[in-house]
Design a protein around this motif. Structure first.
Motif, mmCIF file in Angstrom:
data_model
loop_
_atom_site.group_PDB
_atom_site.id
_atom_site.type_symbol
_atom_site.label_atom_id
_atom_site.label_comp_id
_atom_site.label_asym_id
_atom_site.label_seq_id
_atom_site.Cartn_x
_atom_site.Cartn_y
_atom_site.Cartn_z
ATOM 1 N N MET A 1 0.854 -1.189 0.000
ATOM 2 C CA MET A 1 0.000 0.000 0.000
ATOM 3 C C MET A 1 0.888 1.237 0.000
ATOM 4 S SD MET A 1 -3.038 1.508 0.140
ATOM 5 C CE MET A 1 -4.183 0.223 0.465
ATOM 6 N N ALA A 2 0.532 2.213 -0.806
ATOM 7 C CA ALA A 2 1.276 3.454 -0.907
ATOM 8 C C ALA A 2 1.059 4.299 0.348
ATOM 9 C CB ALA A 2 0.810 4.231 -2.136
ATOM 10 N N ASP A 3 2.019 5.190 0.648
ATOM 11 C CA ASP A 3 1.805 6.078 1.792
ATOM 12 C C ASP A 3 0.868 7.205 1.385
ATOM 13 O OD1 ASP A 3 3.211 8.326 0.730
ATOM 14 O OD2 ASP A 3 5.100 7.602 1.511
ATOM 15 N N ALA A 4 0.595 8.146 2.295
ATOM 16 C CA ALA A 4 -0.435 9.165 2.084
ATOM 17 C C ALA A 4 -0.151 10.089 0.905
ATOM 18 C CB ALA A 4 -0.614 9.981 3.354
ATOM 19 N N LYS A 5 1.096 10.180 0.448
ATOM 20 C CA LYS A 5 1.418 11.100 -0.637
ATOM 21 C C LYS A 5 1.927 10.387 -1.879
ATOM 22 C CE LYS A 5 2.303 14.929 2.434
ATOM 23 N NZ LYS A 5 3.213 15.941 2.882
ATOM 24 N N SER A 6 1.682 9.098 -1.975
ATOM 25 C CA SER A 6 2.149 8.362 -3.146
ATOM 26 C C SER A 6 1.086 7.373 -3.609
ATOM 27 C CB SER A 6 3.460 7.627 -2.841
ATOM 28 O OG SER A 6 3.253 6.577 -1.934
ATOM 29 N N LEU A 7 1.316 6.857 -4.798
ATOM 30 C CA LEU A 7 0.441 5.860 -5.397
ATOM 31 C C LEU A 7 1.248 4.596 -5.665
ATOM 32 C CD1 LEU A 7 -0.989 8.213 -8.149
ATOM 33 C CD2 LEU A 7 -2.340 7.264 -6.285
ATOM 34 N N ASP A 15 0.835 -10.348 -21.290
ATOM 35 C CA ASP A 15 1.650 -11.497 -20.912
ATOM 36 C C ASP A 15 2.752 -11.217 -19.900
ATOM 37 O OD1 ASP A 15 3.096 -9.942 -22.635
ATOM 38 O OD2 ASP A 15 3.814 -11.595 -23.858
ATOM 39 N N HIS A 16 2.896 -9.968 -19.430
ATOM 40 C CA HIS A 16 3.941 -9.674 -18.452
ATOM 41 C C HIS A 16 3.727 -8.313 -17.781
ATOM 42 C CE1 HIS A 16 5.357 -7.445 -21.955
ATOM 43 N NE2 HIS A 16 6.135 -6.765 -21.146
ATOM 44 N N GLU A 17 4.375 -8.136 -16.613
ATOM 45 C CA GLU A 17 4.358 -6.834 -15.959
ATOM 46 C C GLU A 17 5.415 -5.960 -16.619
ATOM 47 O OE1 GLU A 17 3.722 -5.676 -11.534
ATOM 48 O OE2 GLU A 17 5.858 -6.100 -11.782
ATOM 49 N N VAL A 18 5.017 -4.747 -17.010
ATOM 50 C CA VAL A 18 5.919 -3.819 -17.690
ATOM 51 C C VAL A 18 6.683 -2.976 -16.679
ATOM 52 C CG1 VAL A 18 6.027 -1.877 -19.310
ATOM 53 C CG2 VAL A 18 4.460 -3.773 -19.731
ATOM 54 N N TRP A 19 5.982 -2.483 -15.638
ATOM 55 C CA TRP A 19 6.616 -1.637 -14.633
ATOM 56 C C TRP A 19 5.718 -1.581 -13.408
ATOM 57 C CZ3 TRP A 19 5.870 2.692 -11.657
ATOM 58 C CH2 TRP A 19 7.017 3.286 -11.121
ATOM 59 N N SER A 20 6.336 -1.450 -12.235
ATOM 60 C CA SER A 20 5.565 -1.213 -11.017
ATOM 61 C C SER A 20 6.424 -0.450 -10.031
ATOM 62 C CB SER A 20 5.065 -2.520 -10.401
ATOM 63 O OG SER A 20 6.142 -3.272 -9.915
ATOM 64 N N GLY A 21 5.778 0.299 -9.146
ATOM 65 C CA GLY A 21 6.505 1.043 -8.128
ATOM 66 C C GLY A 21 5.630 2.082 -7.458
ATOM 67 N N GLU A 22 6.245 2.831 -6.546
ATOM 68 C CA GLU A 22 5.577 3.916 -5.833
ATOM 69 C C GLU A 22 5.846 5.211 -6.598
ATOM 70 O OE1 GLU A 22 4.245 3.940 -2.392
ATOM 71 O OE2 GLU A 22 4.111 1.773 -2.538
ATOM 72 N N VAL A 23 4.798 6.002 -6.819
ATOM 73 C CA VAL A 23 4.935 7.201 -7.642
ATOM 74 C C VAL A 23 4.222 8.400 -7.023
ATOM 75 C CG1 VAL A 23 5.042 5.747 -9.705
ATOM 76 C CG2 VAL A 23 2.898 6.833 -9.086
ATOM 77 N N LYS A 24 4.594 9.597 -7.525
ATOM 78 C CA LYS A 24 3.912 10.837 -7.136
ATOM 79 C C LYS A 24 2.645 11.032 -7.956
ATOM 80 C CE LYS A 24 8.093 13.540 -6.402
ATOM 81 N NZ LYS A 24 8.767 14.782 -6.769
ATOM 82 N N GLU A 32 -11.654 9.435 -23.075
ATOM 83 C CA GLU A 32 -12.255 10.733 -22.739
ATOM 84 C C GLU A 32 -11.234 11.861 -22.740
ATOM 85 O OE1 GLU A 32 -15.620 11.109 -22.283
ATOM 86 O OE2 GLU A 32 -15.675 9.003 -22.883
ATOM 87 N N GLY A 33 -9.957 11.541 -22.962
ATOM 88 C CA GLY A 33 -8.892 12.536 -22.932
ATOM 89 C C GLY A 33 -7.819 12.142 -21.934
ATOM 90 N N GLU A 34 -6.834 13.017 -21.780
ATOM 91 C CA GLU A 34 -5.732 12.728 -20.871
ATOM 92 C C GLU A 34 -6.187 12.913 -19.427
ATOM 93 O OE1 GLU A 34 -1.361 13.332 -22.088
ATOM 94 O OE2 GLU A 34 -1.890 15.092 -20.900
ATOM 95 N N ILE A 35 -5.734 12.022 -18.540
ATOM 96 C CA ILE A 35 -6.109 12.086 -17.138
ATOM 97 C C ILE A 35 -4.852 12.045 -16.282
ATOM 98 C CG2 ILE A 35 -6.410 9.581 -16.949
ATOM 99 C CD1 ILE A 35 -8.699 10.139 -14.968
ATOM 100 N N GLY A 36 -4.842 12.866 -15.242
ATOM 101 C CA GLY A 36 -3.754 12.863 -14.272
ATOM 102 C C GLY A 36 -4.272 12.318 -12.950
ATOM 103 N N ILE A 37 -3.488 11.467 -12.326
ATOM 104 C CA ILE A 37 -3.888 10.841 -11.070
ATOM 105 C C ILE A 37 -2.846 11.173 -10.006
ATOM 106 C CG2 ILE A 37 -4.406 8.664 -9.906
ATOM 107 C CD1 ILE A 37 -6.305 9.145 -12.221
ATOM 108 N N LEU A 38 -3.310 11.686 -8.871
ATOM 109 C CA LEU A 38 -2.472 11.934 -7.700
ATOM 110 C C LEU A 38 -3.027 11.127 -6.536
ATOM 111 C CD1 LEU A 38 -2.258 15.847 -7.955
ATOM 112 C CD2 LEU A 38 -0.465 14.214 -8.573
ATOM 113 N N ALA A 39 -2.256 11.022 -5.465
ATOM 114 C CA ALA A 39 -2.731 10.331 -4.262
ATOM 115 C C ALA A 39 -4.044 10.963 -3.807
ATOM 116 C CB ALA A 39 -1.682 10.418 -3.157
#
Length: 90
Positions: A1-7, A15-24, A32-39
């Motif tokens: 689980m991410a902390d309060a300020k990360s995702l 067929d495979h995982e491309v990337w994973s990690g904690e992000v801003k 529907e268009g470009e979307i930005g996601i924050l914590a």
């Protein structure tokens, strides 16, 4: 689980995982268009359009993947991107 300020993000191709990690933040192109996601983002399920998924890591680096034919899910500061085809660009 991410902390309060990360995702916790996972980018997965058919067929495979491309990337994973904690992000801003993550930016992706949806039908529907470009979307930005924050914590703290509300839960959402969106259909991806072919294009870049840009992830900003906790240290400020930007990771880019091309993804198409899939969806983006946000739930409890966890973002899952599932694409029929996805490749890491940088």
């Amino acid at each position: 689980m991410a902390d309060a300020k990360s995702l916790a993000v996972s980018v997965v191709a058919a067929d495979h995982e491309v990337w994973s990690g904690e992000v801003k933040q993550i930016v992706a192109r949806t039908t529907e268009g470009e979307i930005g996601i924050l914590a703290g983002h509300e839960p959402i399920l969106a259909i991806l359009s072919a294009g870049e998924v840009r992830v900003t890591t906790l240290d400020g680096a930007v990771v880019t993947a091309n993804a198409e034919d899939g969806f983006l899910s946000v739930q409890n500061d966890t973002v899952t991107i599932v694409a029929g085809a996805a490749t890491l660009v940088s």
